[in-house]
Enzyme design. Structure first.
Site, PDB file in Angstrom:
ATOM      1  N   ALA A 118      -2.545  -8.630  -8.596  1.00 19.21           N
ATOM      2  CA  ALA A 118      -3.321  -9.727  -8.025  1.00 19.21           C
ATOM      3  C   ALA A 118      -4.101  -9.306  -6.792  1.00 19.21           C
ATOM      4  O   ALA A 118      -4.960 -10.036  -6.337  1.00 19.21           O
ATOM      5  CB  ALA A 118      -2.399 -10.901  -7.661  1.00 19.21           C
ATOM      6  N   CYS A 119      -3.798  -8.137  -6.237  1.00 18.36           N
ATOM      7  CA  CYS A 119      -4.414  -7.734  -4.970  1.00 18.36           C
ATOM      8  C   CYS A 119      -4.820  -6.280  -5.014  1.00 18.36           C
ATOM      9  O   CYS A 119      -3.982  -5.399  -5.003  1.00 18.36           O
ATOM     10  CB  CYS A 119      -3.452  -7.965  -3.807  1.00 18.36           C
ATOM     11  SG  CYS A 119      -4.125  -7.400  -2.225  1.00 18.36           S
ATOM     12  N   GLY A 120      -6.116  -6.025  -5.057  1.00 17.36           N
ATOM     13  CA  GLY A 120      -6.593  -4.652  -5.091  1.00 17.36           C
ATOM     14  C   GLY A 120      -6.772  -4.036  -3.724  1.00 17.36           C
ATOM     15  O   GLY A 120      -7.015  -2.841  -3.614  1.00 17.36           O
ATOM     16  N   CYS A 122      -4.407  -4.591  -1.257  1.00 23.13           N
ATOM     17  CA  CYS A 122      -3.093  -4.474  -0.626  1.00 23.13           C
ATOM     18  C   CYS A 122      -2.815  -3.021  -0.279  1.00 23.13           C
ATOM     19  O   CYS A 122      -3.060  -2.121  -1.063  1.00 23.13           O
ATOM     20  CB  CYS A 122      -2.002  -4.984  -1.567  1.00 23.13           C
ATOM     21  SG  CYS A 122      -2.142  -6.736  -1.952  1.00 23.13           S
TER      22      CYS A 122
END
Length: 302
Positions: A118-120, A122
């Site tokens: 969901a988070c590139g 992070c």
């Protein structure tokens, strides 16, 4: 080898009807550790498949390479073993080699922890590292795209989503010719940023960067990271079926990218770079203050 889809026994409950037991098909999700020159750089949760494209696109978005020729190759490492006693390679560690003369990444910029599906962004070590300067200029791309063509693209994207049609659990990114609307390449993944990286990696391996004259369509919302990935690949038009974030719109305006959201026939919303979107059947503009979300309350495909 990791699996793109996985079967799982489930219990389906329908209120007022008989409960049923059956097998369901789930989208696969496994970690991929990306190493550069033998040194760990990032770990992302992804749907297995097209891993070299994913790693290549990821390195383009990180500003480490701008062309597939800057990579010397990629190979799977043993990584974590499979089931005890099998000695199997899980194919979840990919080591990418850089071509001679290509500067290796600064160890200080390596991701400090894993990147979720969901988070590139992070794991970036600093706020400054989030904004990566592109080697390509999208502001001067003269491409124009018809609004009627843009609203047709989500259907064309969905038609190419083979795994989504079987699981209902994947994002997609598609690269389209801005003049004809013909799909150039479509990739799926549990992570929207991974799907974009696979598309960019595919193009980089074929020497197609910058991706002038194209539209990149994503199946969810347009975040800052996806906008940045488009700019890093030289894409002039980014379209999304849902909303952009405020930072995405700011970055698009800053770099000259055309950003379009809520692309759902028969309408769309232009957030930046509106000069590229042509509406031959346009009537008079209506000035108002109603937000786009008031007209599109179906929400974001997370």
């Amino acid at each position: 080898m990791p699996r793109v889809t996985v079967r799982r026994r489930v219990r389906r409950i329908t209120i007022g009807e008989r409960t049923s037991h059956r097998e369901d098909l789930l989208a696969g999700e496994e970690p991929l550790e990306i190493r550069v020159g033998g040194r760990s750089y990032a770990v992302t949760m992804r749907t297995p498949g097209h891993d070299v494209e994913l790693a290549t696109g990821f390195l383009v978005s990180e500003g480490l390479v701008t062309d597939g020729d800057q990579l010397a190759g990629a190979r799977y490492c043993a990584g974590s073993p499979g089931p005890p006693g099998t000695g199997e390679n899980t194919y979840n560690v990919l080591d990418v080699g850089l071509a001679p003369g290509v500067r290796p990444p600064d160890p200080a910029l390596a991701r400090e922890f894993f990147t979720s599906s969901a988070c590139g962004l992070c794991g970036k070590a600093s706020i400054d590292a989030v904004r990566t300067r592109s080697a390509f200029e999208v502001r001067d791309d003269p491409v124009r795209v018809d609004a009627a063509l843009l609203v047709d693209l989500p259907d064309r994207l969905r038609a190419a989503q083979d795994v989504f049609s079987r699981t209902g659990g994947l994002h997609a990114a598609g690269l389209f010719d801005a003049a004809t609307g013909e799909p150039i390449v479509v990739r799926e993944d549990v992570g929207r940023h991974n799907a974009v990286d696979k598309v960019v990696g595919w193009a980089a391996a074929r020497g197609m960067l910058p991706l002038r004259g194209t539209v990149l369509l994503v199946s969810g919302r347009a975040s800052f990271e996806l906008t940045q990935k488009a700019v890093m690949a030289g894409v002039p038009v980014l379209a999304a079926v849902s909303a952009p974030s405020s930072l995405a719109a700011e970055l698009a305006a800053e770099t000259g990218l055309t950003l379009v959201g809520f692309v759902r026939a028969p309408s769309l919303v232009v957030y930046a770079g509106g000069q590229r979107v042509v509406d031959d059947g346009a009537g008079h503009d209506v000035v108002g203050h109603t937000g786009a979300h008031d007209q599109h309350r179906t929400g974001d495909a997370a």
